[in-house]
Scaffold this motif. Structure first.
Motif, PDB file in Angstrom:
ATOM      1  N   SER A  22      39.555  60.065   7.731  1.00  0.00           N
ATOM      2  CA  SER A  22      38.293  59.788   7.038  1.00  0.00           C
ATOM      3  C   SER A  22      37.137  60.326   7.858  1.00  0.00           C
ATOM      4  N   ARG A  23      36.060  60.645   7.163  1.00  0.00           N
ATOM      5  CA  ARG A  23      34.855  61.131   7.834  1.00  0.00           C
ATOM      6  C   ARG A  23      33.642  60.666   7.025  1.00  0.00           C
ATOM      7  N   ARG A  24      32.698  60.031   7.696  1.00  0.00           N
ATOM      8  CA  ARG A  24      31.475  59.563   7.060  1.00  0.00           C
ATOM      9  C   ARG A  24      30.290  60.292   7.661  1.00  0.00           C
ATOM     10  N   PHE A  25      29.268  60.496   6.867  1.00  0.00           N
ATOM     11  CA  PHE A  25      28.076  61.215   7.330  1.00  0.00           C
ATOM     12  C   PHE A  25      26.892  60.249   7.270  1.00  0.00           C
ATOM     13  N   SER A  26      26.524  59.747   8.424  1.00  0.00           N
ATOM     14  CA  SER A  26      25.503  58.697   8.496  1.00  0.00           C
ATOM     15  C   SER A  26      24.139  59.183   8.028  1.00  0.00           C
ATOM     16  N   VAL A  27      23.840  60.477   8.238  1.00  0.00           N
ATOM     17  CA  VAL A  27      22.541  61.004   7.821  1.00  0.00           C
ATOM     18  C   VAL A  27      22.407  60.922   6.297  1.00  0.00           C
ATOM     19  N   VAL A  28      23.464  61.295   5.591  1.00  0.00           N
ATOM     20  CA  VAL A  28      23.432  61.240   4.126  1.00  0.00           C
ATOM     21  C   VAL A  28      23.426  59.790   3.657  1.00  0.00           C
ATOM     22  N   GLU A  29      24.139  58.925   4.373  1.00  0.00           N
ATOM     23  CA  GLU A  29      24.175  57.518   3.979  1.00  0.00           C
ATOM     24  C   GLU A  29      22.808  56.863   4.127  1.00  0.00           C
ATOM     25  N   LYS A  30      22.034  57.269   5.114  1.00  0.00           N
ATOM     26  CA  LYS A  30      20.669  56.746   5.252  1.00  0.00           C
ATOM     27  C   LYS A  30      19.806  57.182   4.083  1.00  0.00           C
ATOM     28  N   ARG A  31      20.007  58.410   3.618  1.00  0.00           N
ATOM     29  CA  ARG A  31      19.267  58.876   2.435  1.00  0.00           C
ATOM     30  C   ARG A  31      19.660  58.074   1.208  1.00  0.00           C
ATOM     31  N   TRP A  32      20.942  57.715   1.121  1.00  0.00           N
ATOM     32  CA  TRP A  32      21.412  56.915  -0.007  1.00  0.00           C
ATOM     33  C   TRP A  32      20.730  55.542  -0.014  1.00  0.00           C
ATOM     34  N   ARG A  33      20.686  54.897   1.145  1.00  0.00           N
ATOM     35  CA  ARG A  33      20.057  53.575   1.207  1.00  0.00           C
ATOM     36  C   ARG A  33      18.572  53.665   0.886  1.00  0.00           C
ATOM     37  N   ALA A  34      17.931  54.742   1.341  1.00  0.00           N
ATOM     38  CA  ALA A  34      16.504  54.902   1.070  1.00  0.00           C
ATOM     39  C   ALA A  34      16.236  55.134  -0.414  1.00  0.00           C
ATOM     40  N   ALA A  35      17.224  55.681  -1.128  1.00  0.00           N
ATOM     41  CA  ALA A  35      17.048  55.957  -2.552  1.00  0.00           C
ATOM     42  C   ALA A  35      17.239  54.723  -3.420  1.00  0.00           C
ATOM     43  N   LEU A  36      17.809  53.679  -2.861  1.00  0.00           N
ATOM     44  CA  LEU A  36      18.039  52.467  -3.635  1.00  0.00           C
ATOM     45  C   LEU A  36      16.721  51.759  -3.916  1.00  0.00           C
ATOM     46  N   ASN A  37      16.554  51.336  -5.154  1.00  0.00           N
ATOM     47  CA  ASN A  37      15.357  50.573  -5.506  1.00  0.00           C
ATOM     48  C   ASN A  37      15.479  49.125  -5.077  1.00  0.00           C
TER      49      ASN A  37
END
Length: 615
Positions: A22-37
């Protein structure tokens, strides 16, 4: 990132549904959290750990019937909220998982599912949370399927998500690496030079076979994940079962090809070459030129340019007045430009109008402009090694290579009479050559007991479930002429058994077609319509993977190979190829045409076809 692609996470599961990488990308995950309303929205979830994802994947398999699922809504088995509830086959490749955390379920979508060997690859791209909400709504809609022209469907939603395409490319690239199928596009050296003395330069004093052969890449690369050398035979069991997963190689590829979760270069050859060879001062480009990303090394050695067109012919031949025959061509132009420095190569691509191109796409290194009525100007800065310069869909400038009809009539439940009348290479002239041609009659649900019949040309062999007719054997090519062949005969099957299937059986399940029990009234002669109705009424639905395996559909499949020219008319004149800065390099052009799904439907039976709207 509108129009771009970012990846939140990648998982690889084995055949036991355990996560092995498995591989996770924390930079993209931070963008995901920021996009949540709203962070409290139960619909959304952060990246699950490996055990949570594996559990959710197993739960989905039980809910959907398999790893891919049904793809279409099924009575008593599909439920609101499931992928199959959308009643769209694309959900077998773009799936969703419900992650359970502290008695709350949250949705993880879109997950690209790709299976290679014994491994399942899941890629989760970044999408806007609003698209996830839209998908969740679609999964609970009361109606079945998507009405024609409806804007609020799954297809229209996916068209807004270019990251889906990028995620599919990543999944396929990883699949090629873990199975060792990292093969460069084939470029063929013809038996005679097109320009200059390339023949002599390639063969020297040792000679060369008259049969075309692929060009091996000159740049050495590390064989990923224990891949076999080209030309070596590897049993399937050994290929997929015994090889351990090379996690270091995967980490290197992922880190280099998609740093911080953004895909930059998915060319595995470039990535592994850079890791294996590094760089030296001699690899630096001239000061006034910029080295493109697709050419990490500068070529040094004997210079040449090779072009090869590979075309695949797909056809459905009905021999019926009410159903038109269809024939289409999918092709690609492979290239290898062994040129020193960073030159530009330009050429006029001939036959564009003749081929009536439906779709065409080019390598990022190419620039395309119109040039004349039937020519298209192409200029490119070539990458290193073999690459695909162009892909296209086109019509055939000639007629079908194999035409005619196939008829099969059941004279009893266990015996059928058939007739082939075919024409090969009708209207085709030299240098077009058919190297081989074979026709196969498959009977997936009946066991063949005997065959009686002699063709006018070629040889015939049988297996338990098919008849193979080799019309033009390999090594006896058909060049510059057409022939007409016939094959009448009868085929006898093992006694038929009514295939009554319980409703709980899964799609594609079959009864034992090899049973020797006598069927009721097997000896009675009845009309064919009653026979077919009797034999087909209890068959289960067809599996989406095998759309031609209904007993109701009888067909023959042709396979062949043609060399000498393309069927679409697309061609390259080696004399018109120019290189800047000017260099003396021989240019060669070759073609190869093979059959894809080339189907001859039984003229006397049922056949599937696409209905056309009459204007």
């Amino acid at each position: 990132m509108a129009g771009g692609c970012s990846i939140r996470a990648i998982w690889i599961l084995n055949n036991l549904d355990a996560v092995v990488f498995s591989r996770r990308f924390s930079v993209v995950e931070k963008r995901w959290r920021a996009a949540l309303n709203s962070e409290s929205d139960e619909l959304f979830t952060s990246i699950p750990n490996d055990s949570e994802l594996a559990k959710a994947f197993v739960d989905r398999k039980q809910r959907e019937g398999s790893a891919r699922g049904f793809g279409v809504r099924r009575t008593h088995q599909s439920s609101p909220g499931s992928d199959s509830w959308l009643d769209d086959p694309i959900t077998r490749h773009i799936i969703s998982l419900y992650i359970t955390k502290e008695e709350h379920k949250s949705l993880l979508w879109p997950l690209i599912l790709h299976t290679r060997g014994l491994f399942t690859i899941l890629v989760l791209p970044f999408v806007d949370p609003s698209h996830l909400k839209t998908y969740a709504t679609l999964c609970n809609k009361p109606d079945c399927g998507t009405a024609l022209g409806l804007d609020h469907g799954l297809s229209s939603l996916l068209l807004q998500l270019p990251s889906i395409t990028g995620a599919f490319m990543i999944a396929h690239a990883i699949g090629d690496i873990i199975t060792g199928d990292v093969v460069e596009p084939e470029v063929i050296v013809s038996s005679a030079p097109s320009v200059g003395g390339l023949f002599d330069s390639l063969t020297g004093s040792i000679g060369i076979s008259s049969r075309p052969k692929p060009v091996a890449p000159s740049v050495t690369s590390a064989a990923p994940l224990g891949a076999a050398l080209p030309g070596s035979a590897t049993p399937d069991g050994q290929k997929f079962g015994s090889r351990p997963l090379d996690k270091d190689a995967l980490r290197t590829f992922i880190s280099s090809s998609m740093p911080f979760g953004t895909p930059l270069d998915l060319n595995y050859s470039n990535i592994f070459n850079i890791k294996a060879n590094g760089f030296s001062a001699s690899d630096l480009p001239p000061a006034d030129q910029k080295q493109p990303a697709w050419k990490p090394y500068l070529y040094k050695g004997k210079q040449r340019v090779l072009f090869t067109i590979h075309e695949t012919v797909h056809a459905a031949l009905y021999d019926r007045d009410e159903i038109p025959d269809t024939i289409s061509i999918s092709g690609q132009m492979n290239c290898r430009a062994d040129l020193e420095g960073l030159p530009d190569v330009s050429l006029p691509l001939a036959g564009v109008n003749t081929a009536k191109l439906k779709v065409s796409s080019y390598h990022p290194c190419a620039q395309v402009s119109d040039q004349g009525l039937d020519k298209q100007g192409v200029m490119f800065s070539p990458p290193l090694g073999n690459f695909v310069l162009m892909r296209y869909q086109a019509n055939s400038a000639l007629g079908p290579p194999v035409s005619g009809f196939y008829q099969l009539s059941m004279v009893s439940e266990d015996k059928g009479a058939f007739l082939f009348k075919l024409r090969l290479m009708e209207g085709y002239k030299s240098p077009l050559t058919m190297e081989f041609c074979t026709v196969i009659m498959p009977f997936p649900r009946r066991r063949i007991v005997s065959l009686d019949g002699t063709p006018s040309a070629g040889t015939v062999s049988t297996s338990d479930h098919s008849v193979e007719w080799k019309i033009v054997p390999t090594g006896r090519g058909l060049m510059g002429k057409s022939i007409e062949v016939t094959f009448p005969g009868t085929v006898k099957f093992a006694p038929w058994q009514n295939q009554r299937m319980p409703s709980s059986r899964s799609i594609g399940a079959t009864a034992d077609e090899d049973s020797d029990h006598e069927a009721e009234n097997a000896g009675n002669m009845v009309n064919e319509e009653h026979l077919m109705e009797k034999m087909n009424k209890d068959l289960p639905p067809v599996d989406l993977e095998e759309p031609f395996c209904w007993q109701a559909y009888n067909y023959a499949k042709a396979s062949f190979k043609i060399v000498g020219a393309s069927l679409s008319g697309i061609a390259v004149d080696p004399k018109s190829v120019s290189i800047y800065p000017a260099v003396k390099a021989p240019v060669e052009f070759s073609t190869q045409v093979t059959s894809g799904e080339y189907i001859l439907w039984n003229t006397l039976g049922k056949c599937p076809h696409v209905a056309t709207v009459k204007m």
